[in-house]
Write a protein that holds these residues in place. Structure first.
Motif, PDB file in Angstrom:
ATOM      1  N   VAL A   1      24.984  61.846 -41.878  1.00 12.95           N
ATOM      2  CA  VAL A   1      24.094  61.562 -43.005  1.00 12.95           C
ATOM      3  C   VAL A   1      24.499  62.371 -44.234  1.00 12.95           C
ATOM      4  CG1 VAL A   1      21.699  61.652 -43.820  1.00 12.95           C
ATOM      5  CG2 VAL A   1      22.194  60.949 -41.458  1.00 12.95           C
ATOM      6  N   GLY A   2      24.729  63.657 -44.075  1.00 10.89           N
ATOM      7  CA  GLY A   2      25.118  64.500 -45.198  1.00 10.89           C
ATOM      8  C   GLY A   2      26.428  64.048 -45.813  1.00 10.89           C
ATOM      9  N   ALA A   3      27.380  63.683 -44.985  1.00  7.80           N
ATOM     10  CA  ALA A   3      28.677  63.220 -45.496  1.00  7.80           C
ATOM     11  C   ALA A   3      28.513  61.919 -46.283  1.00  7.80           C
ATOM     12  CB  ALA A   3      29.660  63.029 -44.343  1.00  7.80           C
ATOM     13  N   ARG A   4      27.661  61.042 -45.807  1.00  5.60           N
ATOM     14  CA  ARG A   4      27.449  59.782 -46.525  1.00  5.60           C
ATOM     15  C   ARG A   4      26.710  60.017 -47.839  1.00  5.60           C
ATOM     16  NH1 ARG A   4      25.384  55.759 -42.099  1.00  5.60           N
ATOM     17  NH2 ARG A   4      25.198  54.360 -43.893  1.00  5.60           N
ATOM     18  N   LEU A   5      25.810  60.997 -47.855  1.00  6.26           N
ATOM     19  CA  LEU A   5      25.151  61.358 -49.107  1.00  6.26           C
ATOM     20  C   LEU A   5      26.170  61.940 -50.088  1.00  6.26           C
ATOM     21  CD1 LEU A   5      22.645  61.634 -50.880  1.00  6.26           C
ATOM     22  CD2 LEU A   5      22.037  63.693 -49.575  1.00  6.26           C
TER      23      LEU A   5
ATOM     24  N   PRO B   1       9.279  68.793 -48.750  1.00  2.00           N
ATOM     25  CA  PRO B   1       9.452  69.479 -47.470  1.00  2.00           C
ATOM     26  C   PRO B   1      10.915  69.636 -47.056  1.00  2.00           C
ATOM     27  CG  PRO B   1       7.610  67.973 -47.331  1.00  2.00           C
ATOM     28  CD  PRO B   1       8.286  67.709 -48.659  1.00  2.00           C
ATOM     29  N   LEU B   2      11.759  68.656 -47.352  1.00  2.00           N
ATOM     30  CA  LEU B   2      13.183  68.798 -47.023  1.00  2.00           C
ATOM     31  C   LEU B   2      13.820  69.914 -47.841  1.00  2.00           C
ATOM     32  CD1 LEU B   2      14.692  65.224 -46.543  1.00  2.00           C
ATOM     33  CD2 LEU B   2      14.937  67.175 -45.016  1.00  2.00           C
ATOM     34  N   ILE B   3      13.578  69.922 -49.150  1.00  2.00           N
ATOM     35  CA  ILE B   3      14.143  70.976 -49.999  1.00  2.00           C
ATOM     36  C   ILE B   3      13.626  72.335 -49.547  1.00  2.00           C
ATOM     37  CG2 ILE B   3      14.150  71.968 -52.338  1.00  2.00           C
ATOM     38  CD1 ILE B   3      15.988  69.593 -52.163  1.00  2.00           C
ATOM     39  N   ARG B   4      12.375  72.395 -49.146  1.00  2.00           N
ATOM     40  CA  ARG B   4      11.790  73.676 -48.762  1.00  2.00           C
ATOM     41  C   ARG B   4      12.356  74.200 -47.440  1.00  2.00           C
ATOM     42  NH1 ARG B   4       5.982  72.753 -48.759  1.00  2.00           N
ATOM     43  NH2 ARG B   4       5.816  74.964 -48.295  1.00  2.00           N
ATOM     44  N   THR B   5      13.003  73.364 -46.626  1.00  2.00           N
ATOM     45  CA  THR B   5      13.698  73.895 -45.439  1.00  2.00           C
ATOM     46  C   THR B   5      14.911  74.697 -45.868  1.00  2.00           C
ATOM     47  OG1 THR B   5      15.076  71.930 -45.072  1.00  2.00           O
ATOM     48  CG2 THR B   5      12.937  71.994 -43.947  1.00  2.00           C
ATOM     49  N   LEU B   6      15.491  74.331 -47.008  1.00  2.00           N
ATOM     50  CA  LEU B   6      16.628  75.058 -47.567  1.00  2.00           C
ATOM     51  C   LEU B   6      16.167  76.264 -48.376  1.00  2.00           C
ATOM     52  CD1 LEU B   6      19.742  74.973 -47.976  1.00  2.00           C
ATOM     53  CD2 LEU B   6      19.297  73.583 -50.016  1.00  2.00           C
TER      54      LEU B   6
ATOM     55  N   LEU C   1      21.600  70.554 -51.364  1.00  2.00           N
ATOM     56  CA  LEU C   1      21.907  69.453 -50.448  1.00  2.00           C
ATOM     57  C   LEU C   1      21.409  69.892 -49.082  1.00  2.00           C
ATOM     58  CD1 LEU C   1      24.046  66.785 -50.201  1.00  2.00           C
ATOM     59  CD2 LEU C   1      25.006  68.438 -48.638  1.00  2.00           C
ATOM     60  N   VAL C   2      20.526  69.103 -48.498  1.00  2.59           N
ATOM     61  CA  VAL C   2      19.963  69.472 -47.205  1.00  2.59           C
ATOM     62  C   VAL C   2      19.750  68.218 -46.369  1.00  2.59           C
ATOM     63  CG1 VAL C   2      17.575  69.475 -48.074  1.00  2.59           C
ATOM     64  CG2 VAL C   2      18.143  70.811 -46.045  1.00  2.59           C
ATOM     65  N   THR C   3      20.022  68.352 -45.083  1.00  2.20           N
ATOM     66  CA  THR C   3      19.796  67.285 -44.113  1.00  2.20           C
ATOM     67  C   THR C   3      18.742  67.755 -43.127  1.00  2.20           C
ATOM     68  OG1 THR C   3      22.091  66.557 -44.327  1.00  2.20           O
ATOM     69  CG2 THR C   3      20.914  65.819 -42.367  1.00  2.20           C
ATOM     70  N   ALA C   4      17.835  66.862 -42.755  1.00  2.00           N
ATOM     71  CA  ALA C   4      16.811  67.193 -41.768  1.00  2.00           C
ATOM     72  C   ALA C   4      17.482  67.659 -40.480  1.00  2.00           C
ATOM     73  CB  ALA C   4      15.926  65.975 -41.501  1.00  2.00           C
ATOM     74  N   LEU C   5      16.869  68.640 -39.839  1.00  2.00           N
ATOM     75  CA  LEU C   5      17.464  69.219 -38.619  1.00  2.00           C
ATOM     76  C   LEU C   5      17.818  68.164 -37.586  1.00  2.00           C
ATOM     77  CD1 LEU C   5      15.318  72.450 -38.127  1.00  2.00           C
ATOM     78  CD2 LEU C   5      17.736  72.305 -38.738  1.00  2.00           C
TER      79      LEU C   5
ATOM     80  N   ALA D   1      17.897  63.148 -45.631  1.00  2.00           N
ATOM     81  CA  ALA D   1      18.643  64.136 -46.416  1.00  2.00           C
ATOM     82  C   ALA D   1      18.283  63.962 -47.877  1.00  2.00           C
ATOM     83  CB  ALA D   1      20.145  63.974 -46.217  1.00  2.00           C
ATOM     84  N   VAL D   2      18.486  65.022 -48.634  1.00  2.53           N
ATOM     85  CA  VAL D   2      18.255  64.952 -50.076  1.00  2.53           C
ATOM     86  C   VAL D   2      19.259  65.857 -50.786  1.00  2.53           C
ATOM     87  CG1 VAL D   2      16.501  66.772 -50.152  1.00  2.53           C
ATOM     88  CG2 VAL D   2      16.510  65.022 -51.906  1.00  2.53           C
ATOM     89  N   ALA D   3      19.686  65.400 -51.955  1.00  2.00           N
ATOM     90  CA  ALA D   3      20.547  66.205 -52.820  1.00  2.00           C
ATOM     91  C   ALA D   3      19.920  66.222 -54.206  1.00  2.00           C
ATOM     92  CB  ALA D   3      21.953  65.609 -52.892  1.00  2.00           C
TER      93      ALA D   3
END
Length: 144
Positions: free
Chosen positions: A92-96, A21-26, A81-85, A61-63
């Protein structure tokens, strides 16, 4: 915020319930079945799905990434690379990205690379914040 970074594999329940679901938001054109097929095939080609989870176990988030041997040296290439809204602008994205850099160094990579759509200005700001530079243009030719 405490984060844990985990690699999720195709076939694991969290791949379908959380990562997909996270990847699919992107990638909104990707169906759930399409994601499952992509994840399995891409994982066989070396794609790793690394997720950031908070202390409550929520996936924030997921990468997706892989190490490539190129004529310019070893590269950790980030496909997505996507972070939940609701977790954006919380670091979070920066730490990933920091986690991906650590992994790249351990794998003997000389750089981390990714492509970003030309109209995704929010992502461009994020990438610049992560000290990334625009170094190339990516060209495609559709075969359909």
């Amino acid at each position: 915020m405490e984060l844990t970074f985990v690699d999720v594999r195709p076939g694991e329940p969290d791949m379908t319930a959380e990562v997909g679901p996270l990847i699919r938001t992107l990638r909104p054109a990707l169906t759930a079945d399409g994601f499952a097929a992509f994840a399995g095939e891409a994982h066989e080609q070396g794609l790793v799905f690394t997720a950031a989870r908070d202390n409550l176990g929520r996936y924030l988030a997921v990468a997706t990434h892989r190490v490539l041997a190129t004529s310019r040296g070893r590269t950790l290439f980030v496909d997505d690379l996507v972070t939940a809204l609701d977790a954006r602008r919380a670091g979070v994205g920066a730490r990933l990205m920091d986690e991906l850099e650590i992994r790249a160094r351990k794998a003997g990579c000389e750089r981390v690379e990714l492509d970003s759509g030309v109209t995704n200005h929010g992502a461009h700001r994020f990438h610049h914040t992560c000290r990334m530079a625009i170094t190339a243009l990516h060209f495609t030719r559709d075969l359909s």
